[in-house]
Design a protein around this motif. Structure first.
Motif, PDB file in Angstrom:
ATOM      1  N   UNK A 342       0.812  -1.164  -0.133  1.00 29.71           N
ATOM      2  CA  UNK A 342       0.074  -0.022  -0.190  1.00 29.71           C
ATOM      3  C   UNK A 342       0.746   1.248  -0.067  1.00 29.71           C
ATOM      4  N   UNK A 343       0.087   2.460   0.155  1.00 27.18           N
ATOM      5  CA  UNK A 343       0.445   3.694  -0.058  1.00 27.18           C
ATOM      6  C   UNK A 343       1.633   4.120   1.204  1.00 27.18           C
ATOM      7  N   UNK A 344       1.303   3.290   2.108  1.00 29.31           N
ATOM      8  CA  UNK A 344       2.354   3.599   3.530  1.00 29.31           C
ATOM      9  C   UNK A 344       3.838   3.519   3.023  1.00 29.31           C
ATOM     10  N   UNK A 345       4.209   2.608   2.301  1.00 27.16           N
ATOM     11  CA  UNK A 345       5.531   2.212   1.777  1.00 27.16           C
ATOM     12  C   UNK A 345       6.121   3.693   1.235  1.00 27.16           C
ATOM     13  N   UNK A 346       5.221   4.110   0.345  1.00 19.16           N
ATOM     14  CA  UNK A 346       5.740   5.392  -0.322  1.00 19.16           C
ATOM     15  C   UNK A 346       6.020   6.506   0.592  1.00 19.16           C
ATOM     16  N   UNK A 347       5.096   6.472   1.711  1.00 19.25           N
ATOM     17  CA  UNK A 347       5.252   7.634   2.513  1.00 19.25           C
ATOM     18  C   UNK A 347       6.473   7.192   3.491  1.00 19.25           C
ATOM     19  N   UNK A 348       6.927   6.214   3.934  1.00 20.86           N
ATOM     20  CA  UNK A 348       7.834   6.003   4.410  1.00 20.86           C
ATOM     21  C   UNK A 348       9.239   6.185   3.676  1.00 20.86           C
ATOM     22  N   UNK A 349       9.068   6.144   2.460  1.00 24.90           N
ATOM     23  CA  UNK A 349      10.174   6.410   1.645  1.00 24.90           C
ATOM     24  C   UNK A 349      10.620   7.869   1.854  1.00 24.90           C
ATOM     25  N   UNK A 350       9.443   8.640   1.606  1.00 22.33           N
ATOM     26  CA  UNK A 350       9.630  10.215   1.482  1.00 22.33           C
ATOM     27  C   UNK A 350      10.033  10.650   2.732  1.00 22.33           C
ATOM     28  N   UNK A 351       9.559  10.110   3.774  1.00 23.53           N
ATOM     29  CA  UNK A 351       9.763  10.450   5.305  1.00 23.53           C
ATOM     30  C   UNK A 351      11.291  10.160   5.817  1.00 23.53           C
ATOM     31  N   UNK A 352      11.779   8.869   5.192  1.00 23.58           N
ATOM     32  CA  UNK A 352      13.327   8.861   5.724  1.00 23.58           C
ATOM     33  C   UNK A 352      14.161   9.436   4.773  1.00 23.58           C
ATOM     34  N   UNK A 353      13.922   9.717   3.615  1.00 24.65           N
ATOM     35  CA  UNK A 353      14.760  10.780   2.799  1.00 24.65           C
ATOM     36  C   UNK A 353      14.772  11.861   3.588  1.00 24.65           C
ATOM     37  N   UNK A 354      13.651  12.544   3.702  1.00 22.21           N
ATOM     38  CA  UNK A 354      13.369  13.917   4.476  1.00 22.21           C
ATOM     39  C   UNK A 354      14.271  13.684   5.825  1.00 22.21           C
ATOM     40  N   UNK A 355      14.220  12.845   6.331  1.00 22.25           N
ATOM     41  CA  UNK A 355      14.999  12.586   7.928  1.00 22.25           C
ATOM     42  C   UNK A 355      16.514  12.735   7.487  1.00 22.25           C
ATOM     43  N   UNK A 356      16.945  12.162   6.476  1.00 22.76           N
ATOM     44  CA  UNK A 356      18.370  12.519   6.140  1.00 22.76           C
ATOM     45  C   UNK A 356      18.624  13.827   5.851  1.00 22.76           C
ATOM     46  N   UNK A 357      17.877  14.297   4.995  1.00 23.07           N
ATOM     47  CA  UNK A 357      18.154  15.680   4.744  1.00 23.07           C
ATOM     48  C   UNK A 357      18.115  16.771   5.878  1.00 23.07           C
ATOM     49  N   UNK A 358      17.301  16.725   6.887  1.00 21.69           N
ATOM     50  CA  UNK A 358      16.887  17.138   8.032  1.00 21.69           C
ATOM     51  C   UNK A 358      18.374  17.115   8.951  1.00 21.69           C
ATOM     52  N   UNK A 359      18.839  15.629   9.084  1.00 23.47           N
ATOM     53  CA  UNK A 359      19.970  15.416   9.592  1.00 23.47           C
ATOM     54  C   UNK A 359      21.165  16.324   9.351  1.00 23.47           C
ATOM     55  N   UNK A 360      21.558  16.367   8.091  1.00 25.13           N
ATOM     56  CA  UNK A 360      22.655  16.886   7.397  1.00 25.13           C
ATOM     57  C   UNK A 360      22.335  18.572   7.318  1.00 25.13           C
ATOM     58  N   UNK A 361      21.186  19.002   7.175  1.00 17.68           N
ATOM     59  CA  UNK A 361      20.983  20.523   7.125  1.00 17.68           C
ATOM     60  C   UNK A 361      21.157  20.985   8.592  1.00 17.68           C
ATOM     61  N   UNK A 362      20.762  20.087   9.637  1.00 18.55           N
ATOM     62  CA  UNK A 362      20.910  20.852  10.956  1.00 18.55           C
ATOM     63  C   UNK A 362      22.229  20.695  11.603  1.00 18.55           C
ATOM     64  N   UNK A 363      23.148  20.164  10.713  1.00 20.35           N
ATOM     65  CA  UNK A 363      24.805  20.095  11.065  1.00 20.35           C
ATOM     66  C   UNK A 363      25.385  21.164  10.609  1.00 20.35           C
ATOM     67  N   UNK A 364      24.848  21.855   9.684  1.00 16.41           N
ATOM     68  CA  UNK A 364      25.451  22.892   8.760  1.00 16.41           C
ATOM     69  C   UNK A 364      25.750  24.326   9.774  1.00 16.41           C
TER      70      UNK A 364
END
Length: 420
Positions: A342-364
């Motif tokens: 179902x659609x939850x898989x695509x949602x988790x994909x987006x959330x995990x990618x954004x989590x990596x983005x937040x992690x790196x931008x928060x370190x800058x």
């Protein structure tokens, strides 16, 4: 379709292709007793030495006698590999994107994280690739032209990373973080937009085959194949009457880009090879699979060894830890998809990618402050980085718990499906 959307589809397909390769080689290792024995031989001494507080000799700042290492970091590498494997196996994409950010978030220098990730890819390719099944589809001429570019690119990318690190380790970490911020930010925002549209039933998933399938050619592929710049390389003779042709310079240029990205990001370059061959060069998917498997060993091998390992920028123990964790995670994640759709898989994909983005931008902000580019209070930038790390690991942990719980609660059903 706008340019941004096309780039997103390209990167998403690249992520899917890398995940499929990862699952194939991981399954090959798991199902082969000899390969598991080799992994155990590599793993047991590392575990023994790690917990004997002599693990500094297994990876770190220097090539042959590293200055630091803790068993906690080794355990963290297993967790990183497990998380990446679960994401790859369950979502079918995206797992490799979090490895370098995750290692950096637990204190590993950026250049070490990249070198270790690339070495981990090389080790997995050597152990798990079943080349004999695909050799019939390898275009040797395409592979050689691509390797000329990709191997050259690893020297360029490696030189860039080493230059930044030698100039200032903080600058190196900042540079690598910015690369991940740009790619993960772009991909994450589009993935979330895609998920929201899909959840409203206004769009459907796009498959790789819709961009050319086994023998079709995209518009850009047709244009490139019409450029008659010697030497011209023939390919796809078994799928198209008379075959197709493309300039070796074009293929080598694509390889150069892949090699640079591989050396700069770890997994970040090799994963674009499949969509580049299919979408940009117009190569059939069958030829692409075999040729990609052939070239990834050499690109990852030269990049990880010649650009990182010999300079001391590989944590060998962490590479083995990630390999161990990812092998388990991919199997569990792949099995879980049989009971969770179902659609939850695509949602988790987006959330995990954004989590990596937040992690790196928060370190800058902290990096910029330490280098003197901005003048923010240390407590503020420290808290921003801390919050970014916490949010990242919360998202990853929630996903891991969700997948593992689904796996455990459906274990009987999964076993029944395997038997049948």
């Amino acid at each position: 379709m706008g340019f941004g959307r096309q780039v997103f589809e390209f990167l998403k397909a690249a992520s899917v292709a890398h995940a499929q390769w990862d699952m194939e080689v991981s399954t090959s290792i798991i199902k082969n007793r000899k390969k598991l024995l080799i992994l155990a031989i590599l793993l047991l001494p590392i575990i023994a030495v790690s917990f004997a507080e002599a693990g500094g000799y297994l990876g770190g700042k220097h090539a042959y006698a590293p200055a630091f290492y803790t068993s906690t970091i080794f355990l963290a590498s297993i967790a990183v590999g497990l998380a990446a494997g679960l994401i790859t196996g369950c979502i079918g994409a995206g797992g490799g994107f979090i490895i370098t950010p995750a290692l950096m978030s637990v204190g590993v220098k950026g250049i070490l994280a990249v070198g270790t990730d690339l070495f981990h890819i090389f080790a997995k390719a050597i152990m798990g690739t079943t080349v004999h099944k695909k050799l019939g589809n390898v275009s040797v001429k395409l592979a050689i032209a691509f390797l000329v570019g990709s191997i050259s690119g690893t020297f360029v990318g490696g030189a860039i990373n080493k230059w930044f690190y030698n100039k200032d380790p903080l600058l190196s970490d900042t540079f690598i973080s910015i690369i991940y911020v740009l790619i993960l930010g772009f991909l994450g925002i589009y993935a979330m937009t895609d998920f929201i549209r899909a959840s409203r039933k206004t769009s459907a998933a796009t498959s790789t085959d819709s961009h050319g399938g086994a023998t079709g050619v995209t518009s850009i592929g047709a244009k490139l194949q019409n450029l008659n710049i010697a030497p011209m390389i023939p390919f796809d003779e078994d799928f198209v009457p008379g075959g197709k042709r493309i300039s070796g310079w074009i293929v080598a240029s694509g390889g150069l880009l892949v090699g640079i990205l591989s050396a700069l990001m770890g997994m970040g370059g090799g994963f674009v090879t499949f969509p580049m061959f299919v979408y940009v060069f117009g190569v059939s998917s069958m030829t692409t699979v075999g040729t990609d498997i052939f070239q990834i060993i050499f690109t990852a091998g030269v990049g990880s060894i010649a650009q990182y390992a010999i300079y001391g920028y590989v944590f060998y123990s962490l590479a083995v830890g990630m390999l161990l964790g990812s092998l388990l995670g991919i199997q569990v994640g792949a099995l879980t998809t049989k009971v969770v759709k179902g659609i939850q898989i695509r949602g988790f994909y987006a959330i995990t990618i954004l989590a990596g983005f937040i992690n790196r931008i928060a370190a800058l902000p902290k990096k910029f402050t330490e280098m003197g580019y901005i003048n923010w209070p240390k407590a503020v930038v420290g808290n921003i980085e801390f919050v970014g790390n916490i949010l990242f690991w919360i998202v990853v942990a929630v996903f891991m718990v969700w997948v593992i719980s689904k796996f455990v609660t459906n274990l009987a059903n999964l076993h029944h499906q395997e038997v049948n």
